[in-house]
Scaffold this motif. Structure first.
Motif, PDB file in Angstrom:
ATOM      1  N   ARG A  25      52.808  46.842  70.785  1.00 26.36           N
ATOM      2  CA  ARG A  25      53.685  46.067  69.906  1.00 26.36           C
ATOM      3  C   ARG A  25      55.048  45.854  70.576  1.00 26.36           C
ATOM      4  O   ARG A  25      55.334  46.390  71.644  1.00 26.36           O
ATOM      5  CB  ARG A  25      53.844  46.791  68.572  1.00 26.36           C
ATOM      6  CG  ARG A  25      52.549  47.024  67.806  1.00 26.36           C
ATOM      7  CD  ARG A  25      51.877  45.713  67.414  1.00 26.36           C
ATOM      8  NE  ARG A  25      52.702  44.913  66.537  1.00 26.36           N
ATOM      9  CZ  ARG A  25      52.667  44.949  65.201  1.00 26.36           C
ATOM     10  NH1 ARG A  25      51.781  45.746  64.593  1.00 26.36           N
ATOM     11  NH2 ARG A  25      53.448  44.188  64.473  1.00 26.36           N
ATOM     12  N   HIS A  46      47.316  40.561  66.335  1.00 28.48           N
ATOM     13  CA  HIS A  46      47.884  39.681  65.323  1.00 28.48           C
ATOM     14  C   HIS A  46      46.843  38.703  64.798  1.00 28.48           C
ATOM     15  O   HIS A  46      46.051  38.167  65.572  1.00 28.48           O
ATOM     16  CB  HIS A  46      49.084  38.941  65.912  1.00 28.48           C
ATOM     17  CG  HIS A  46      50.065  39.893  66.512  1.00 28.48           C
ATOM     18  ND1 HIS A  46      50.955  40.609  65.744  1.00 28.48           N
ATOM     19  CD2 HIS A  46      50.232  40.318  67.779  1.00 28.48           C
ATOM     20  CE1 HIS A  46      51.645  41.420  66.540  1.00 28.48           C
ATOM     21  NE2 HIS A  46      51.234  41.267  67.767  1.00 28.48           N
ATOM     22  N   GLU A  51      51.966  35.002  63.473  1.00 29.15           N
ATOM     23  CA  GLU A  51      52.323  36.413  63.625  1.00 29.15           C
ATOM     24  C   GLU A  51      52.615  36.760  65.084  1.00 29.15           C
ATOM     25  O   GLU A  51      53.507  37.570  65.376  1.00 29.15           O
ATOM     26  CB  GLU A  51      51.198  37.309  63.085  1.00 29.15           C
ATOM     27  CG  GLU A  51      50.972  37.213  61.583  1.00 29.15           C
ATOM     28  CD  GLU A  51      50.120  36.016  61.152  1.00 29.15           C
ATOM     29  OE1 GLU A  51      49.694  35.235  62.035  1.00 29.15           O
ATOM     30  OE2 GLU A  51      49.888  35.856  59.943  1.00 29.15           O
ATOM     31  N   GLU A  55      56.023  38.236  66.829  1.00 35.56           N
ATOM     32  CA  GLU A  55      56.033  39.425  67.696  1.00 35.56           C
ATOM     33  C   GLU A  55      56.701  39.117  69.046  1.00 35.56           C
ATOM     34  O   GLU A  55      57.444  39.949  69.578  1.00 35.56           O
ATOM     35  CB  GLU A  55      54.594  39.906  67.903  1.00 35.56           C
ATOM     36  CG  GLU A  55      54.467  41.277  68.497  1.00 35.56           C
ATOM     37  CD  GLU A  55      54.766  42.423  67.534  1.00 35.56           C
ATOM     38  OE1 GLU A  55      54.996  42.172  66.333  1.00 35.56           O
ATOM     39  OE2 GLU A  55      54.779  43.584  67.993  1.00 35.56           O
TER      40      GLU A  55
END
Lengths: 324, 324
Positions: A25, A46, A51, A55
């Motif tokens: 992440r 994701h 998304e 990120e």
């Protein structure tokens, strides 16, 4: 340090944190990049483009250093192939580096190149490394039989794949599988690699999102505590030796279908277990170098120990080889 | 070059030619020793003490450098255990070095030590390396999953076993499995080994007794051209991928007995095929590094290329690591 990999990627040390499902992440990848390596976030973590874009932006906010996005194109990524969505995300966000794995990224190469993205393609065999070069990858990551995750079906090790790949392509070679400290790092460089990729070592870091129970397991585990599953579906995976892995092997032995296997190997099952600290409840990619890891430490320390350790090894090698 | 292994054995380069059944004869071992490495003849190639004594004397007549005798204590050595005869031979002949493998040589250690013989015990796992140290071996040879011959049952590779063994024992560590050139040699040293053992590379030398057809096969073979057999009898062996190996795997899959398996895997079958150039007719120990070997050359050239290549690699490493 200076190799074609540090030059290509604009990083201080040729140490790459391989994309790890669920774990890679923003905060984590940024920690690696901030320490001088290349942090990589994982697209498949994701659900879709939106998304992943979030990120990427989060990662960019946490580091002004280069970072990458792993786009895995293996069948187990999830229901429905999101590859095109992920590719759009990295292009629109002008991510510096993309690591692809699984099948060939050939169809996306023109798009990635046009966006100025550096492409690292990760493969488990020399014939795929040659193909990676042919389709325009900027560097190839070659992973040996000992690696966590997907070592391919040939069972050939890092000691052979690294020099053989170096002999077989002109683009820079990044070695993975079995590397957890300065010794593996210098060994890979000695064999002609210009960088290394590490996964397992980074799971046992302070910043890693893995449940503390997993990190503690890594510290205690031996090199014999991993096993290869999923050979029956021609998608071999090296994972932690636990109840779930034993279950998969038993199912494979009796000819279970992919559908049946997915009740144990699916990402959803693994994610739940990984974050709940259920050591037996899912299959977890772990490399044999787990037997070399004795301490949970910050990402920066992992990298700095490699950098300093490499200098000590160099001095030792100079002494050994001086007389010859 | 100077490591504890060169000091212990009184050799110029820490390069050891591992004992190879049928092939490690006097002329061949002497060629390795004369080139600055340690040549090793194989006890099991000889029917008994008398013949081994003759071979030792022949070796001594061909080199004034140290050499060794491999005493393999694996079950397939032959009908009747000749180990004590072989031990008597090396003691009476005051052989400088003995390499043992298979089971623990514990019972023979006092005899060997008393005779001033240096003992190298070859093992495929860290727990056996610790035991080797405990029983008084002077150095331990650790071989990884990629090695030809007997890699053990754990499937752990040289990249992991080498540093882990270095961390686990105080005696010098010699690494084997996957090493065929200067790159593997320096990689092993970087991981803390103080010497290397090579088998497959030496089979494809001018002096090797293997039939020319085998040497030619090695030059053409890829790293994917070996396979592990004999898992069912817990005596895993990495061999050339050929008809005989396929036959063994098929027999093992249907639960064949040791007696049945011996009709294919016995030494007699292998010896005939090896010297007659029958590439499919027997099982032949070959490591994955076969994929790195492209030329038949004299033993001296193999060793000198490693020595010179190591210097070039050292210069390259200095350049890479200089800035850090």
């Amino acid at each position: 340090m200076k190799t074609r990999v540090t030059e290509l990627l604009g990083i201080k040390y040729p140490i790459i944190q391989g994309g790890m499902q669920w774990l890679s992440r923003a905060e984590f990848a940024a920690a690696v990049s901030n320490a001088g390596g290349l942090g990589i976030i994982t697209a498949a973590t994701h659900p879709g483009k939106k998304e992943l874009v979030e990120e990427i932006r989060k990662t960019r906010a946490l580091t002004d250093k280069p970072f990458g996005v792993n786009i895995s194109m293996l069948p187990e990524v999830g229901p429905g192939d999101k590859t095109m969505e992920y590719v759009e995300a990295v292009i629109e966000e002008r991510v510096p580096v993309v690591e692809t794995s699984g099948r060939s990224p050939e169809e996306f190469v023109p798009l990635l190149k046009k966006a100025g993205i550096k492409l690292l393609h990760k493969v488990p065999a020399v014939r795929y490394a040659k193909k990676a070069e042919r389709i325009g990858a900027d560097a190839v990551i070659i992973v040996g039989f000992e690696c966590g995750g997907h070592p391919g079906m040939d069972d050939v090790t890092t000691m052979i794949l690294t020099p053989k790949t170096v002999d077989s392509v002109s683009i820079p070679v990044i070695a993975g599988g079995g590397i957890a400290d300065a010794r593996g790092f210098v060994a890979a460089l000695a064999m002609g690699a210009e960088g290394v990729v590490m996964g397992t070592r980074f799971v046992a870091t302070t910043e890693s999102l893995a449940h503390p129970k997993f990190k503690e397991w890594i510290v205690k585990a031996q090199e014999t505590d991993t096993v290869i599953i999923q050979r029956s579906i021609r998608n071999a995976a090296r994972v932690m030796k636990n109840a779930a892995a034993a279950k998969v092997l038993e199912m494979e032995a009796r000819g279970a279908s992919l559908e049946e296997l997915l009740t144990v190997i699916s990402g959803r099952v693994g994610r739940r277990a990984l974050f709940e600290g259920d050591l037996e409840g899912g299959t977890f990619a772990i490399g044999q170098c787990v037997g070399l890891i004795n301490e949970i430490k910050p990402v920066r320390e992992v990298i700095e120990e490699i950098v300093h350790g490499a200098q000590e090894i160099l001095s030792r090698l100079q002494k050994i080889l001086a007389q010859s």
